[in-house]
Design an enzyme around this catalytic site. Structure first.
Site, PDB file in Angstrom:
ATOM      1  N   ARG A  27      75.525  31.810  44.207  1.00 26.52           N
ATOM      2  CA  ARG A  27      75.472  32.493  45.508  1.00 26.52           C
ATOM      3  C   ARG A  27      74.018  32.613  45.999  1.00 26.52           C
ATOM      4  NH1 ARG A  27      74.736  38.590  46.093  1.00 26.52           N
ATOM      5  NH2 ARG A  27      75.566  39.116  48.147  1.00 26.52           N
ATOM      6  N   GLY A 110      72.211  22.327  26.340  1.00 24.35           N
ATOM      7  CA  GLY A 110      72.752  20.992  26.632  1.00 24.35           C
ATOM      8  C   GLY A 110      72.613  20.665  28.113  1.00 24.35           C
ATOM      9  N   ASP A 133      74.439  33.188  24.523  1.00 24.95           N
ATOM     10  CA  ASP A 133      73.846  33.134  23.182  1.00 24.95           C
ATOM     11  C   ASP A 133      72.385  33.608  23.122  1.00 24.95           C
ATOM     12  OD1 ASP A 133      76.267  31.971  22.566  1.00 24.95           O
ATOM     13  OD2 ASP A 133      75.503  29.923  22.624  1.00 24.95           O
ATOM     14  N   MET A 175      80.520  35.944  19.207  1.00 22.87           N
ATOM     15  CA  MET A 175      79.949  34.627  19.539  1.00 22.87           C
ATOM     16  C   MET A 175      78.424  34.646  19.479  1.00 22.87           C
ATOM     17  SD  MET A 175      81.996  32.793  22.580  1.00 22.87           S
ATOM     18  CE  MET A 175      83.468  31.843  22.238  1.00 22.87           C
ATOM     19  N   GLY A 191      75.905  50.985  17.222  1.00 22.11           N
ATOM     20  CA  GLY A 191      75.790  51.853  16.050  1.00 22.11           C
ATOM     21  C   GLY A 191      76.509  51.275  14.845  1.00 22.11           C
ATOM     22  N   ARG A 264      82.810  36.184  26.428  1.00 16.29           N
ATOM     23  CA  ARG A 264      82.209  35.316  27.451  1.00 16.29           C
ATOM     24  C   ARG A 264      82.708  35.603  28.866  1.00 16.29           C
ATOM     25  NH1 ARG A 264      82.080  29.200  25.622  1.00 16.29           N
ATOM     26  NH2 ARG A 264      83.603  28.843  27.244  1.00 16.29           N
TER      27      ARG A 264
END
Ligand code: F6P
Length: 353
Positions: A27, A110, A133, A175, A191, A264
């Site tokens: 955007r 990538g 990540d 992940m 925690g 994700r």
């Protein structure tokens, strides 16, 4: 290279694993591009769409709505074909057919590798880091990390409730691919009693020992719950880890939760939306000024290049340097990697108290 002029066509694509905030980046690119008089166009499904010539108009109204949502309205893919010499040649043909003058690539390692090769064609190419990540160098944060961290913390808060009710030990797998950043930061915020990340380089026996120590201490203190966060990059399956611990401490009642792709998705945090907007804004303006072959990163400790003229927090780094530094980071060979490892080890000790 020569600056872009009004009417020049610039494409935007999202590639690799989606990250919350990608839509906000698209955007911002569309809005800033329109402001600069550029002809902005989207590419469907990342490099796969570029190879097929699937271009789509960038409607600011549609993007205004999408910016509040996770995923990517443009679609994304991990294109194996693009990485081949034939794929590269086809991409170049498409660029010429579409009379593209510039390209903004929003994605992770990538995706930026692909951006690097396209920059050799004479096209102006700018990268915007997006990956939950946080495994990219030359940016202190990538788009999506903050939201993913919040999602993990929220999930752990819920798990705390049920774990406390049943006096259980939970191993929560998150992940992060080969990078423990997400597990560690979310673990501190949630925690957790222990966090297991690949960076500390422990073998299976050492990991089992770490969890056993945590559980034994909790039992001795009559703690009602134990939360262990394990990064997916750690080379021991969470179920196996649980079984090995239970085998040695049979009285422990343990469960495994793999959060997987839940981490994700979801509504991007305000920080991710703003980060996306600022990185895309700077990338687009740099492209318009004739710069190419760079990634617009978020400044922070260890990022020594000066900020760009359009935002005091945004630093433009050549893609070659970004990719080389990222490789060093993932191999544990950069200064940042050594710092992270030391901090992770220290946090591990503190959590053991
Ligand atoms: O790179 C983002 C990421 O979500 C990693 O954390 C994870 O290992 C991988 O992508 C999963 O990829 P896929 O969606 O292709 O299963």
């Amino acid at each position: 290279m020569a600056a872009l002029v009004k009417g020049d066509r610039v494409a935007v694509l999202t590639s690799g694993g989606d990250a919350p905030g990608m839509n906000a980046a698209v955007r911002a690119a569309a809005r800033v591009g329109a402001e600069l008089g550029l002809d902005m166009v989207g590419v469907e499904d990342g490099y796969a769409g570029l190879l097929d010539g699937r271009f789509t108009p960038l409607s600011i109204r549609v993007l205004d709505e999408a910016a509040r949502r996770g995923g990517t309205v443009l679609g994304t893919a991990r294109s194996k074909e693009f990485a081949t010499p034939e794929g590269n040649a086809r991409a170049k043909e498409r660029v010429a057919q579409q009379q593209l003058k510039g390209l903004i690539v929003i994605g992770g390692n990538g995706s930026l590798t692909g951006a690097r090769t396209l920059a050799d064609t004479g096209l102006l190419v700018g990268g915007v880091p997006a990956s939950i990540d946080n495994d990219l160098a030359c940016t202190s944060m990538s788009i999506g990390v903050d939201t993913a961290m919040n999602t993990i913390v929220e999930a752990c808060d819920r798990i705390f409730d049920t774990a406390t009710a049943h006096k259980r030990t939970f191993i929560v797998e998150v992940m992060g691919r080969d990078c423990g950043y997400l597990a560690m930061t979310a673990g501190i915020a949630a925690g957790a009693d222990a966090v297991i990340v690949p960076e500390t380089g422990k073998d299976e026996a050492q990991i089992v020992e770490q969890v056993k120590t945590t559980v034994k201490r909790a039992l001795a203190e009559n703690k009602r719950r134990v939360l262990v966060i394990k990064s997916e990059g750690v080379k021991i399956a969470s179920e196996r880890l649980k079984e090995l611990v239970v085998k040695e401490i049979p009285e422990v009642d343990s469960r495994v939760t793999v959060l997987g792709h839940v981490v994700r998705g979801g509504t991007p945090s305000a920080f991710d939306r703003l980060l996306a907007a600022r990185l895309a804004n700077a990338a687009l303006r740099a492209l318009a000024a004739g710069q190419t072959d760079f990634m617009a990163g978020w400044s922070g400790p260890g990022i020594t290049r000066p900020s760009c003229p359009w935002d005091p927090y945004v630093v433009l780094t050549p893609l070659t340097e970004v990719l080389a530094e990222t490789e060093k980071l993932m191999r544990g060979e950069s200064e940042l990697a050594r710092w992270r490892k030391a901090v992770f080890q220290e946090v591990e000790r503190i959590l053991q108290r």
